[in-house]
Scaffold this active site. Sequence first.
Site, PDB file in Angstrom:
ATOM      1  N   GLU A  81       6.542  -2.250   5.650  1.00  0.00           N
ATOM      2  CA  GLU A  81       6.823  -2.585   4.245  1.00  0.00           C
ATOM      3  C   GLU A  81       6.500  -1.364   3.393  1.00  0.00           C
ATOM      4  OE1 GLU A  81       6.126  -7.153   3.080  1.00  0.00           O
ATOM      5  OE2 GLU A  81       4.313  -6.186   3.810  1.00  0.00           O
ATOM      6  N   HIS A 101       2.844  -0.376   4.612  1.00  0.00           N
ATOM      7  CA  HIS A 101       2.162  -1.437   5.353  1.00  0.00           C
ATOM      8  C   HIS A 101       2.748  -1.573   6.759  1.00  0.00           C
ATOM      9  CE1 HIS A 101       1.358  -6.012   5.907  1.00  0.00           C
ATOM     10  NE2 HIS A 101       0.434  -5.291   6.514  1.00  0.00           N
TER      11      HIS A 101
END
Length: 291
Positions: free
Chosen positions: A152, A140
Site C-alpha cells: 500500500e 505498507h
Amino acid sequence: MEIRTLGVLGAGAMGNGIAHVAALSGLDVVLVDTAQAVLEKSMATMRKNLERQVQKGTIDAAAEAAALARVSPMTTHDAFAKCDMVIEAVPEREEIKRAVYAQVIPHLAPHAILASNTSSISITKLGRASGIAERFVGMHFFNPVPMMKLVEVISGLETADATVAAVEDLAKRMGKITIAAQDMPGFIVNRILVPMLNEAIFALHEGIGDVVSIDNGMKLGAGHPMGPLTLCDLVGLDVALEVMRVLHAGLGEDKYRPCPLLVNYVEAGWLGRKTGRGFYDYSTNPPTPTR
C-alpha cells in the site's frame, strides 16, 4: 529519482523481510537496529529464508550469496547518510516512530525519502512530525514480506508527487504490486480486515465457537487461506491491538473497539508466534489451541 541504496530502520520481522526482498532485487541495503543481538538474529533469519528459496528452486545459490553480500547490518543511524531512501519498520506506536525520526533525519541526505511501514497511523501526521513532509510517504508491506505481493502506498497531504513515483517504482523493482490508499485510519486493507479479526476474537470471547471451529469456519466456509485467529498470531496480537486502537480513536465507531480478550492476551504477553503463545501454543507440533 532512482533509488540505488536503501536503508531499513528496524531489523524485526518486517524490516528483515523488506531488506531480504530489496537485496534480492539488486539494491544495496543498509539495515540498522540499535540492538546488535536483533541484527544478528535478523541476518540469520535472512540466510535461512534465502536458503529455503534455493531449496525450492525459486533462486539459485549465486543469487543468495549476492543478496547477502548487499546487506550491511549497522547499529548507528549515521549509516543512513549514503541512502537514497530509508524505510522505517519500528513498532506500530506513534511516539516510537516520532522518537526515531528525530534521531534519524539529521543523518539523511538532502534528497533522501523517508517511508513508514505503518499499517494504520496517519502519514500526514507522521510527515509533519518528520519535518520533511514532501519526502515522507507510507509504504505498507505485508507479512511475510518475501511472500506477500502487495504494497500500500499512502500519500500525506504534503507528500510530493515525485516521492510517490519513486516509491512506486521501487516497489515494482522489488517485485511488488502497489495500490494507492488515502490517508485515513487503517488505509484500505486494515480498514476492512481488522474488524473481521476483531469479530472473530469476540466470537471466541463470547463462546460462539472455539479456536479451531472459528478458524476452520472461515477457511472452509469463506475460502480464506488461514483462519482469522491463526492470522492474528502471525501478525502479532500486540500489532493487531495497536491497529484497532488507532482505528477506534480515529473513526470513533464501536465496531473498531478491541475485544477485551485480545487486551488480556496482550497484557499476559501472549503475542502469537513471536512469543510462542497466542490463540495457539506453538511449543507443540501441531500448535495446540489455548482456548
